[in-house]
Scaffold this motif. Structure first.
Motif, PDB file in Angstrom:
ATOM      1  N   MET A 265       0.825  -1.198   0.000  1.00  0.00           N
ATOM      2  CA  MET A 265       0.000   0.000   0.000  1.00  0.00           C
ATOM      3  C   MET A 265       0.868   1.260   0.000  1.00  0.00           C
ATOM      4  N   THR A 266       1.949   1.238   0.791  1.00  0.00           N
ATOM      5  CA  THR A 266       2.803   2.423   0.835  1.00  0.00           C
ATOM      6  C   THR A 266       3.508   2.634  -0.503  1.00  0.00           C
ATOM      7  N   ARG A 267       3.814   1.551  -1.197  1.00  0.00           N
ATOM      8  CA  ARG A 267       4.429   1.690  -2.522  1.00  0.00           C
ATOM      9  C   ARG A 267       3.471   2.355  -3.498  1.00  0.00           C
ATOM     10  N   LEU A 268       2.212   2.006  -3.422  1.00  0.00           N
ATOM     11  CA  LEU A 268       1.208   2.600  -4.299  1.00  0.00           C
ATOM     12  C   LEU A 268       1.066   4.098  -4.010  1.00  0.00           C
ATOM     13  N   ILE A 269       1.023   4.456  -2.750  1.00  0.00           N
ATOM     14  CA  ILE A 269       0.915   5.871  -2.374  1.00  0.00           C
ATOM     15  C   ILE A 269       2.151   6.632  -2.840  1.00  0.00           C
ATOM     16  N   PHE A 270       3.325   6.048  -2.647  1.00  0.00           N
ATOM     17  CA  PHE A 270       4.563   6.680  -3.076  1.00  0.00           C
ATOM     18  C   PHE A 270       4.590   6.860  -4.598  1.00  0.00           C
ATOM     19  N   ALA A 271       4.174   5.834  -5.332  1.00  0.00           N
ATOM     20  CA  ALA A 271       4.155   5.908  -6.795  1.00  0.00           C
ATOM     21  C   ALA A 271       3.175   6.972  -7.278  1.00  0.00           C
ATOM     22  N   CYS A 272       2.023   7.062  -6.643  1.00  0.00           N
ATOM     23  CA  CYS A 272       1.030   8.074  -7.028  1.00  0.00           C
ATOM     24  C   CYS A 272       1.535   9.481  -6.742  1.00  0.00           C
ATOM     25  N   SER A 273       2.217   9.651  -5.617  1.00  0.00           N
ATOM     26  CA  SER A 273       2.729  10.982  -5.293  1.00  0.00           C
ATOM     27  C   SER A 273       3.827  11.399  -6.273  1.00  0.00           C
ATOM     28  N   LEU A 274       4.676  10.469  -6.695  1.00  0.00           N
ATOM     29  CA  LEU A 274       5.694  10.789  -7.700  1.00  0.00           C
ATOM     30  C   LEU A 274       5.062  11.144  -9.039  1.00  0.00           C
ATOM     31  N   LEU A 275       4.040  10.411  -9.416  1.00  0.00           N
ATOM     32  CA  LEU A 275       3.350  10.692 -10.669  1.00  0.00           C
ATOM     33  C   LEU A 275       2.693  12.062 -10.633  1.00  0.00           C
ATOM     34  N   LEU A 276       2.064  12.375  -9.528  1.00  0.00           N
ATOM     35  CA  LEU A 276       1.427  13.687  -9.377  1.00  0.00           C
ATOM     36  C   LEU A 276       2.449  14.814  -9.403  1.00  0.00           C
ATOM     37  N   ALA A 277       3.570  14.639  -8.720  1.00  0.00           N
ATOM     38  CA  ALA A 277       4.614  15.666  -8.683  1.00  0.00           C
ATOM     39  C   ALA A 277       5.209  15.890 -10.065  1.00  0.00           C
ATOM     40  N   SER A 278       5.469  14.831 -10.802  1.00  0.00           N
ATOM     41  CA  SER A 278       6.051  14.994 -12.139  1.00  0.00           C
ATOM     42  C   SER A 278       5.051  15.622 -13.102  1.00  0.00           C
ATOM     43  N   GLY A 279       3.789  15.318 -12.935  1.00  0.00           N
ATOM     44  CA  GLY A 279       2.764  15.937 -13.778  1.00  0.00           C
ATOM     45  C   GLY A 279       2.623  17.415 -13.506  1.00  0.00           C
ATOM     46  N   THR A 280       2.725  17.807 -12.260  1.00  0.00           N
ATOM     47  CA  THR A 280       2.637  19.221 -11.891  1.00  0.00           C
ATOM     48  C   THR A 280       3.815  19.997 -12.450  1.00  0.00           C
ATOM     49  N   VAL A 281       4.999  19.425 -12.398  1.00  0.00           N
ATOM     50  CA  VAL A 281       6.185  20.093 -12.930  1.00  0.00           C
ATOM     51  C   VAL A 281       6.070  20.252 -14.439  1.00  0.00           C
ATOM     52  N   SER A 282       5.572  19.250 -15.131  1.00  0.00           N
ATOM     53  CA  SER A 282       5.468  19.345 -16.591  1.00  0.00           C
ATOM     54  C   SER A 282       4.427  20.373 -17.012  1.00  0.00           C
ATOM     55  N   LEU A 283       3.417  20.607 -16.190  1.00  0.00           N
ATOM     56  CA  LEU A 283       2.426  21.629 -16.525  1.00  0.00           C
ATOM     57  C   LEU A 283       3.010  23.030 -16.460  1.00  0.00           C
ATOM     58  N   ALA A 284       4.086  23.213 -15.727  1.00  0.00           N
ATOM     59  CA  ALA A 284       4.698  24.533 -15.568  1.00  0.00           C
ATOM     60  C   ALA A 284       5.586  24.910 -16.756  1.00  0.00           C
ATOM     61  N   ASP A 285       5.843  23.981 -17.667  1.00  0.00           N
ATOM     62  CA  ASP A 285       6.670  24.292 -18.832  1.00  0.00           C
ATOM     63  C   ASP A 285       5.999  25.354 -19.689  1.00  0.00           C
ATOM     64  N   GLY A 286       6.777  26.332 -20.116  1.00  0.00           N
ATOM     65  CA  GLY A 286       6.254  27.381 -20.965  1.00  0.00           C
ATOM     66  C   GLY A 286       5.481  28.442 -20.210  1.00  0.00           C
ATOM     67  N   MET A 287       5.563  28.448 -18.892  1.00  0.00           N
ATOM     68  CA  MET A 287       4.859  29.435 -18.078  1.00  0.00           C
ATOM     69  C   MET A 287       5.832  30.510 -17.615  1.00  0.00           C
ATOM     70  N   PHE A 288       5.273  31.643 -17.202  1.00  0.00           N
ATOM     71  CA  PHE A 288       6.070  32.778 -16.757  1.00  0.00           C
ATOM     72  C   PHE A 288       5.541  33.280 -15.421  1.00  0.00           C
ATOM     73  N   TRP A 289       6.448  33.752 -14.569  1.00  0.00           N
ATOM     74  CA  TRP A 289       6.107  34.318 -13.275  1.00  0.00           C
ATOM     75  C   TRP A 289       6.750  35.694 -13.152  1.00  0.00           C
ATOM     76  N   VAL A 290       6.106  36.581 -12.397  1.00  0.00           N
ATOM     77  CA  VAL A 290       6.676  37.888 -12.067  1.00  0.00           C
ATOM     78  C   VAL A 290       7.165  37.786 -10.628  1.00  0.00           C
ATOM     79  N   VAL A 291       8.441  38.098 -10.415  1.00  0.00           N
ATOM     80  CA  VAL A 291       9.007  38.016  -9.069  1.00  0.00           C
ATOM     81  C   VAL A 291       9.616  39.359  -8.680  1.00  0.00           C
TER      82      VAL A 291
ATOM     83  N   THR B 234      11.016  32.025 -15.853  1.00  0.00           N
ATOM     84  CA  THR B 234      10.322  30.892 -16.458  1.00  0.00           C
ATOM     85  C   THR B 234      10.247  29.680 -15.540  1.00  0.00           C
ATOM     86  N   SER B 235      10.632  29.844 -14.285  1.00  0.00           N
ATOM     87  CA  SER B 235      10.506  28.740 -13.333  1.00  0.00           C
ATOM     88  C   SER B 235       9.761  29.234 -12.094  1.00  0.00           C
ATOM     89  N   ASN B 236       9.050  28.338 -11.463  1.00  0.00           N
ATOM     90  CA  ASN B 236       8.268  28.683 -10.289  1.00  0.00           C
ATOM     91  C   ASN B 236       9.208  29.201  -9.204  1.00  0.00           C
TER      92      ASN B 236
END
Length: 86
Positions: free
Chosen positions: A1-27, A39-41
């Protein structure tokens, strides 16, 4: 069960990072007293005192920067360097 949770969290984290490609922030950069478009969070600590975004295009980020009171207007030379024109 912990492996499944860990795998899901890695998948979610990598998906969130890929959504940030091509984005811009004002700092806000405390060291220079200026606002930059990046161009990075941004991580808010030390010299970076605020981050706003993400924006889908650089033009959207420029428009947002012009509406933020804490951001001074860029000089003509800074604007040329930012646009990549001479």
């Amino acid at each position: 069960m912990t492996r499944l949770i860990f795998a899901c969290s890695l998948l979610l984290a990598s998906g969130t990072v890929s959504l940030a490609d091509g984005m811009f922030w004002v700092v806000g950069n405390r060291a220079t007293g200026k606002c930059n478009i990046v161009t990075s969070n941004p991580v808010i600590d030390g010299n970076i005192w605020f981050g706003d975004g993400p924006y889908k295009s650089k033009d959207d980020a420029k428009l947002a920067r012009s509406t933020i009171r804490a951001c001074p207007a860029p000089t003509a030379d800074e604007q040329k360097a930012e646009d990549g024109t001479n």
